[in-house]
Design a protein around this motif. Structure first.
Motif, mmCIF file in Angstrom:
data_model
loop_
_atom_site.group_PDB
_atom_site.id
_atom_site.type_symbol
_atom_site.label_atom_id
_atom_site.label_comp_id
_atom_site.label_asym_id
_atom_site.label_seq_id
_atom_site.Cartn_x
_atom_site.Cartn_y
_atom_site.Cartn_z
ATOM 1 N N LEU A 155 0.420 -2.792 -5.529
ATOM 2 C CA LEU A 155 1.378 -1.913 -6.203
ATOM 3 C C LEU A 155 1.776 -0.730 -5.336
ATOM 4 O O LEU A 155 2.954 -0.355 -5.275
ATOM 5 C CB LEU A 155 0.808 -1.433 -7.547
ATOM 6 C CG LEU A 155 1.241 -2.234 -8.766
ATOM 7 C CD1 LEU A 155 0.768 -3.683 -8.663
ATOM 8 C CD2 LEU A 155 0.701 -1.614 -10.059
ATOM 9 N N PHE A 156 0.810 -0.111 -4.651
ATOM 10 C CA PHE A 156 1.132 1.046 -3.825
ATOM 11 C C PHE A 156 1.990 0.650 -2.637
ATOM 12 O O PHE A 156 2.898 1.392 -2.240
ATOM 13 C CB PHE A 156 -0.157 1.729 -3.356
ATOM 14 C CG PHE A 156 -0.696 2.751 -4.314
ATOM 15 C CD1 PHE A 156 -0.524 4.110 -4.084
ATOM 16 C CD2 PHE A 156 -1.362 2.367 -5.468
ATOM 17 C CE1 PHE A 156 -1.014 5.052 -4.970
ATOM 18 C CE2 PHE A 156 -1.860 3.298 -6.363
ATOM 19 C CZ PHE A 156 -1.690 4.657 -6.117
ATOM 20 N N ALA A 157 1.730 -0.515 -2.049
ATOM 21 C CA ALA A 157 2.511 -0.944 -0.890
ATOM 22 C C ALA A 157 3.975 -1.157 -1.248
ATOM 23 O O ALA A 157 4.860 -0.967 -0.407
ATOM 24 C CB ALA A 157 1.924 -2.223 -0.312
ATOM 25 N N ALA A 158 4.228 -1.542 -2.508
ATOM 26 C CA ALA A 158 5.605 -1.786 -2.947
ATOM 27 C C ALA A 158 6.361 -0.490 -3.241
ATOM 28 O O ALA A 158 7.591 -0.496 -3.286
ATOM 29 C CB ALA A 158 5.600 -2.673 -4.191
ATOM 30 N N ARG A 159 5.637 0.622 -3.438
ATOM 31 C CA ARG A 159 6.286 1.867 -3.870
ATOM 32 C C ARG A 159 6.131 3.019 -2.882
ATOM 33 O O ARG A 159 6.838 4.015 -2.998
ATOM 34 C CB ARG A 159 5.684 2.304 -5.212
ATOM 35 C CG ARG A 159 5.894 1.304 -6.347
ATOM 36 C CD ARG A 159 7.217 1.495 -7.011
ATOM 37 N NE ARG A 159 7.385 0.628 -8.165
ATOM 38 C CZ ARG A 159 8.274 0.838 -9.129
ATOM 39 N NH1 ARG A 159 9.067 1.881 -9.080
ATOM 40 N NH2 ARG A 159 8.385 -0.002 -10.147
ATOM 41 N N VAL A 182 -4.967 -6.259 4.262
ATOM 42 C CA VAL A 182 -4.055 -5.137 4.477
ATOM 43 C C VAL A 182 -3.143 -5.421 5.668
ATOM 44 O O VAL A 182 -1.929 -5.175 5.617
ATOM 45 C CB VAL A 182 -4.840 -3.829 4.713
ATOM 46 C CG1 VAL A 182 -3.881 -2.700 5.108
ATOM 47 C CG2 VAL A 182 -5.623 -3.428 3.464
ATOM 48 N N ALA A 183 -3.714 -5.928 6.731
ATOM 49 C CA ALA A 183 -2.930 -6.205 7.936
ATOM 50 C C ALA A 183 -1.813 -7.208 7.661
ATOM 51 O O ALA A 183 -0.719 -7.105 8.236
ATOM 52 C CB ALA A 183 -3.843 -6.718 9.044
ATOM 53 N N ARG A 184 -2.086 -8.169 6.765
ATOM 54 C CA ARG A 184 -1.041 -9.137 6.413
ATOM 55 C C ARG A 184 0.003 -8.517 5.481
ATOM 56 O O ARG A 184 1.193 -8.839 5.586
ATOM 57 C CB ARG A 184 -1.671 -10.364 5.764
ATOM 58 C CG ARG A 184 -2.534 -11.193 6.716
ATOM 59 C CD ARG A 184 -2.846 -12.558 6.120
ATOM 60 N NE ARG A 184 -3.649 -12.453 4.901
ATOM 61 C CZ ARG A 184 -4.974 -12.425 4.881
ATOM 62 N NH1 ARG A 184 -5.655 -12.473 6.018
ATOM 63 N NH2 ARG A 184 -5.626 -12.346 3.735
ATOM 64 N N PRO A 187 1.963 -5.107 7.894
ATOM 65 C CA PRO A 187 1.755 -5.400 9.324
ATOM 66 C C PRO A 187 2.033 -4.223 10.240
ATOM 67 O O PRO A 187 1.546 -4.203 11.375
ATOM 68 C CB PRO A 187 2.713 -6.568 9.586
ATOM 69 C CG PRO A 187 3.719 -6.509 8.476
ATOM 70 C CD PRO A 187 3.008 -5.953 7.295
ATOM 71 N N ASP A 188 2.811 -3.235 9.773
ATOM 72 C CA ASP A 188 3.134 -2.090 10.619
ATOM 73 C C ASP A 188 2.172 -0.920 10.432
ATOM 74 O O ASP A 188 2.307 0.103 11.118
ATOM 75 C CB ASP A 188 4.564 -1.612 10.334
ATOM 76 C CG ASP A 188 5.607 -2.667 10.698
ATOM 77 O OD1 ASP A 188 5.357 -3.427 11.662
ATOM 78 O OD2 ASP A 188 6.642 -2.739 10.021
ATOM 79 N N ALA A 189 1.230 -1.044 9.515
ATOM 80 C CA ALA A 189 0.311 0.054 9.236
ATOM 81 C C ALA A 189 -0.974 -0.087 10.040
ATOM 82 O O ALA A 189 -1.463 -1.204 10.266
ATOM 83 C CB ALA A 189 -0.020 0.105 7.748
ATOM 84 N N ALA A 190 -1.529 1.040 10.454
ATOM 85 C CA ALA A 190 -2.829 1.042 11.118
ATOM 86 C C ALA A 190 -3.914 0.855 10.060
ATOM 87 O O ALA A 190 -3.866 1.461 8.996
ATOM 88 C CB ALA A 190 -3.037 2.360 11.861
ATOM 89 N N VAL A 191 -4.885 0.001 10.348
ATOM 90 C CA VAL A 191 -5.940 -0.309 9.390
ATOM 91 C C VAL A 191 -7.287 0.002 10.030
ATOM 92 O O VAL A 191 -7.541 -0.386 11.180
ATOM 93 C CB VAL A 191 -5.907 -1.794 8.964
ATOM 94 C CG1 VAL A 191 -6.954 -2.048 7.880
ATOM 95 C CG2 VAL A 191 -4.524 -2.190 8.478
#
Length: 342
Positions: A155-159, A182-184, A187-191
């Motif tokens: 939900l947070f990734a969508a908003r 998370v990486a999938r 893909p542009d975020a540092a994990v």
């Protein structure tokens, strides 16, 4: 709602519920539900709780949460055992039942795990949106890497637009698996997998605590200025954090205050914390507002960008019933589900 067939009961399994719920915006549903409660158009009644010890000594419980929303009536039954993850099972399982408003007959029973997780994550997202611009959220932190973390990430990734995600879990393998997901998803975020919970909390603009702990461990000093800490699970936040944060928000104060299995409820019983409508006790604090008041514009205290905010949601069955009613309506339109003989 039409008069139900007295000989049939509709059953929706987990896959069907997941498919039907894709057409629903859970953030809008829970926000509208809070406003409906505030307006007297929805509500809950006291929940029933049954607790016991499983054969391995781990805690187990069954909760029944009755609620109504408009002309929808029902209840959620949510069961959990903290030993389940070690058995390779989800910690919680549940069912949601809906009743005909005119005859009170049960008309639908559906798997409740997906909706319960969606509701929980949507409440967290709505609370964060109530105090922060979602576009400013850049770093998400997770304590716990189970189903709730997955649904919150969804939900947070969508908003929001996170550029970094940090996770800590006592099970290093579970944390690594979540980091892979998370990486999938982003893909542009540092994990990063944090070595300690302190490292995770200190990194996040928003921290989602979704663990199974019953021992509080997150102090106030871990929380950066301007951060939001969402205490989804029982007792991650310490007394120091609950009493010392700049804003303390709950979903429903009577529910929180009556439950002594959580620290905030125990503090209420000890006279250390009072509700939004009561004067703060000497040496303690007052809960600043419930989320319905926040969403309706009734919270008058200014919220600054530097304030440290704790959201401590108990879990209100009204959101589950509201979501389930929409899923049921979609199932009837689509002819989805299994009709069971009574």
């Amino acid at each position: 709602m039409t008069v139900p067939d007295p000989d049939e009961l509709l059953y929706l399994d987990a896959a069907q519920v997941a498919d039907l719920s894709r057409t629903i915006d859970p953030l809008q549903v829970v926000t509208d539900s809070f406003l409906a409660v505030h307006a007297g158009k929805a509500g809950i009644t006291p929940e029933a709780a049954l607790r016991w010890r499983a054969s391995d000594g781990t805690g187990a419980r069954s909760l029944v949460l009755p609620a109504w929303h408009g002309d929808s009536y029902g209840c959620k039954i949510i069961n959990a055992c903290v030993g389940n993850p070690d058995r390779g099972l989800p910690r919680a399982h549940g069912l949601i039942l809906l009743f005909d408003p005119d005859t009170a007959m049960p008309v639908c029973v559906m798997e409740g795990g997906r909706l319960s997780a969606l509701r929980t994550a949507a409440v967290s997202l709505a609370a964060v949106r109530g105090v922060r611009d979602l576009g400013d959220i850049r770093h998400l932190a997770f304590l716990g890497a189970g189903r709730q973390a997955d649904t919150h990430l969804e939900l947070f990734a969508a908003r929001t637009h996170p550029v970094a995600v940090t996770v800590h879990d006592m099970d290093a393998g579970r944390a690594a698996a979540f980091a892979d997901r998370v990486a999938r998803t982003l893909p542009d975020a540092a994990v990063e997998v944090a070595a300690t919970p302190r490292d995770a909390v200190r990194a996040g603009d928003v921290t989602i605590a979704a663990t199974t702990t019953t021992t509080a461990y997150v102090p106030l000093e871990w929380l950066p200025r301007g951060a939001v800490f969402v205490n989804v699970s029982l007792d991650d936040a310490t007394e120091e954090l609950l009493l010392g944060c700049d804003h303390l928000l709950v979903d429903d104060w009577p529910l929180v205050a009556e439950d002594e299995t959580r620290l905030l409820g125990r503090l209420a019983h000890a006279g250390r914390v009072t509700g939004p409508d009561a004067a703060p006790p000497q040496g303690g604090r007052q809960v600043d507002a419930d989320l319905a008041t926040l969403f309706s514009g009734g919270y008058r205290r200014p919220v600054s960008a530097a304030d440290r905010i704790v959201v401590n949601p108990f879990g209100m069955g009204v959101h589950d019933v509201a979501l389930a009613a929409l899923v049921y309506a979609a199932a009837r339109r689509n002819g989805t589900g299994t009709r069971l003989a009574r």
